[in-house]
Scaffold this motif. Structure first.
Motif, mmCIF file in Angstrom:
data_model
loop_
_atom_site.group_PDB
_atom_site.id
_atom_site.type_symbol
_atom_site.label_atom_id
_atom_site.label_comp_id
_atom_site.label_asym_id
_atom_site.label_seq_id
_atom_site.Cartn_x
_atom_site.Cartn_y
_atom_site.Cartn_z
ATOM 1 N N GLY A 35 11.943 -0.451 33.184
ATOM 2 C CA GLY A 35 10.897 -0.049 34.124
ATOM 3 C C GLY A 35 9.728 0.522 33.397
ATOM 4 N N TRP A 36 8.511 0.563 34.202
ATOM 5 C CA TRP A 36 7.572 0.976 33.818
ATOM 6 C C TRP A 36 6.928 2.255 34.792
ATOM 7 C CZ3 TRP A 36 5.090 0.035 29.360
ATOM 8 C CH2 TRP A 36 5.440 -1.462 28.699
ATOM 9 N N ALA A 42 -2.710 15.684 35.767
ATOM 10 C CA ALA A 42 -2.367 16.519 36.838
ATOM 11 C C ALA A 42 -1.628 15.822 37.908
ATOM 12 C CB ALA A 42 -3.861 17.099 37.493
ATOM 13 N N LYS A 43 -0.929 14.858 37.587
ATOM 14 C CA LYS A 43 -0.191 14.227 38.727
ATOM 15 C C LYS A 43 1.233 13.899 38.031
ATOM 16 C CE LYS A 43 -3.678 11.886 41.096
ATOM 17 N NZ LYS A 43 -4.129 10.281 41.769
ATOM 18 N N GLU A 44 2.097 13.876 38.920
ATOM 19 C CA GLU A 44 3.604 13.612 38.635
ATOM 20 C C GLU A 44 3.940 12.006 38.109
ATOM 21 O OE1 GLU A 44 5.847 16.916 41.147
ATOM 22 O OE2 GLU A 44 6.333 14.614 41.453
ATOM 23 N N ARG A 45 4.772 11.876 37.432
ATOM 24 C CA ARG A 45 5.120 10.727 36.714
ATOM 25 C C ARG A 45 5.671 9.788 37.985
ATOM 26 N NH1 ARG A 45 8.545 10.333 31.323
ATOM 27 N NH2 ARG A 45 6.955 11.510 30.775
ATOM 28 N N GLU A 46 5.218 8.441 38.052
ATOM 29 C CA GLU A 46 5.436 7.653 39.326
ATOM 30 C C GLU A 46 6.086 6.273 38.553
ATOM 31 O OE1 GLU A 46 2.090 6.960 41.754
ATOM 32 O OE2 GLU A 46 0.852 6.065 40.263
ATOM 33 N N LEU A 47 7.051 5.954 39.416
ATOM 34 C CA LEU A 47 7.505 4.407 39.018
ATOM 35 C C LEU A 47 6.371 3.534 39.442
ATOM 36 C CD1 LEU A 47 9.609 2.437 38.271
ATOM 37 C CD2 LEU A 47 10.212 2.484 40.661
ATOM 38 N N VAL A 48 6.022 2.597 38.536
ATOM 39 C CA VAL A 48 5.248 1.546 38.830
ATOM 40 C C VAL A 48 5.943 0.120 39.174
ATOM 41 C CG1 VAL A 48 3.491 -0.301 37.720
ATOM 42 C CG2 VAL A 48 3.516 2.489 36.903
ATOM 43 N N SER A 49 6.747 -0.272 38.209
ATOM 44 C CA SER A 49 7.648 -1.379 38.588
ATOM 45 C C SER A 49 9.044 -1.254 37.798
ATOM 46 C CB SER A 49 7.053 -2.683 38.218
ATOM 47 O OG SER A 49 7.621 -3.892 38.439
ATOM 48 N N GLN A 50 10.056 -2.115 38.220
ATOM 49 C CA GLN A 50 11.128 -2.005 37.614
ATOM 50 C C GLN A 50 11.735 -3.406 37.686
ATOM 51 O OE1 GLN A 50 14.300 1.197 37.852
ATOM 52 N NE2 GLN A 50 15.380 -0.345 39.149
ATOM 53 N N TYR A 59 7.962 -3.226 42.963
ATOM 54 C CA TYR A 59 6.550 -2.579 42.661
ATOM 55 C C TYR A 59 6.413 -1.350 43.588
ATOM 56 C CZ TYR A 59 6.128 -7.199 40.189
ATOM 57 O OH TYR A 59 6.004 -8.232 39.377
ATOM 58 N N ALA A 60 5.595 -0.451 42.948
ATOM 59 C CA ALA A 60 5.012 0.517 43.733
ATOM 60 C C ALA A 60 3.836 -0.379 44.479
ATOM 61 C CB ALA A 60 4.298 1.732 42.969
ATOM 62 N N ASP A 61 3.618 0.295 45.641
ATOM 63 C CA ASP A 61 2.531 -0.289 46.593
ATOM 64 C C ASP A 61 1.344 -0.550 45.877
ATOM 65 O OD1 ASP A 61 3.556 1.309 49.599
ATOM 66 O OD2 ASP A 61 4.374 -0.400 48.727
ATOM 67 N N SER A 62 1.001 0.565 44.914
ATOM 68 C CA SER A 62 -0.404 0.358 44.237
ATOM 69 C C SER A 62 -0.229 -0.815 43.198
ATOM 70 C CB SER A 62 -0.680 1.794 43.552
ATOM 71 O OG SER A 62 0.560 1.881 42.465
ATOM 72 N N ALA A 63 0.855 -1.165 42.803
ATOM 73 C CA ALA A 63 0.952 -2.355 41.784
ATOM 74 C C ALA A 63 1.304 -3.710 42.266
ATOM 75 C CB ALA A 63 2.063 -1.961 40.878
ATOM 76 N N LYS A 64 1.463 -3.690 43.687
ATOM 77 C CA LYS A 64 1.772 -5.006 44.466
ATOM 78 C C LYS A 64 0.607 -5.792 44.400
ATOM 79 C CE LYS A 64 5.583 -3.567 47.386
ATOM 80 N NZ LYS A 64 5.890 -3.157 48.675
ATOM 81 N N GLY A 65 0.776 -7.189 43.854
ATOM 82 C CA GLY A 65 -0.169 -8.104 43.948
ATOM 83 C C GLY A 65 -1.146 -8.172 42.691
ATOM 84 N N ARG A 66 -1.100 -7.002 42.043
ATOM 85 C CA ARG A 66 -1.969 -6.890 40.844
ATOM 86 C C ARG A 66 -1.147 -6.908 39.590
ATOM 87 N NH1 ARG A 66 -4.798 -2.335 39.742
ATOM 88 N NH2 ARG A 66 -3.608 -1.058 41.001
#
Length: 111
Positions: A35-36, A42-50, A59-66
């Motif tokens: 996973g990435w 100033a933000k918490e660690r978040e999952l990007v993709s696995q 994928y996180a919604d922010s990563a979908k399609g990109r």
């Protein structure tokens, strides 16, 4: 000793692309999920993709399609292809394989 090592990140202009890689040594990769994650200031660690060992991808919604995650079991390596980068993608990106974390790599996207 298990070691997870990410490739260097980099700086890119908005709209550009970067590809990160992450290799594990000292542990069989084929039965591991990879996973990435990312952490912006100033933000918490978040999952990007696995990607699981079976190839199931999320994928996180922010990563979908990109972003595209992939793996090469023969090379013990996971990848994250990032396209159409945005300034809000600026963060330290971390790879995790079988629960082992890399040291993180900086990705900076400028406008």
């Amino acid at each position: 000793q298990v070691l997870v090592k990410e490739s260097e990140g980099g700086s890119v202009q908005a709209g550009g692309s970067l590809k990160l890689s992450c290799a594990i040594s000292g542990r069989f990769f084929g039965n591991c999920a990879a996973g990435w994650y990312r952490q912006a200031p100033a933000k918490e660690r978040e999952l990007v993709s696995q990607i699981t060992s079976a190839g199931t991808i999320t994928y996180a919604d922010s990563a979908k399609g990109r972003f595209t995650i992939s793996r090469d079991n023969a090379k013990n390596t996971a990848y994250l292809q990032m396209n159409s980068l945005k300034t809000e993608d600026t963060a330290v990106y971390y790879c995790v394989i079988c629960g082992y974390w890399g040291q993180g790599t900086q990705v900076t996207v400028s406008s």
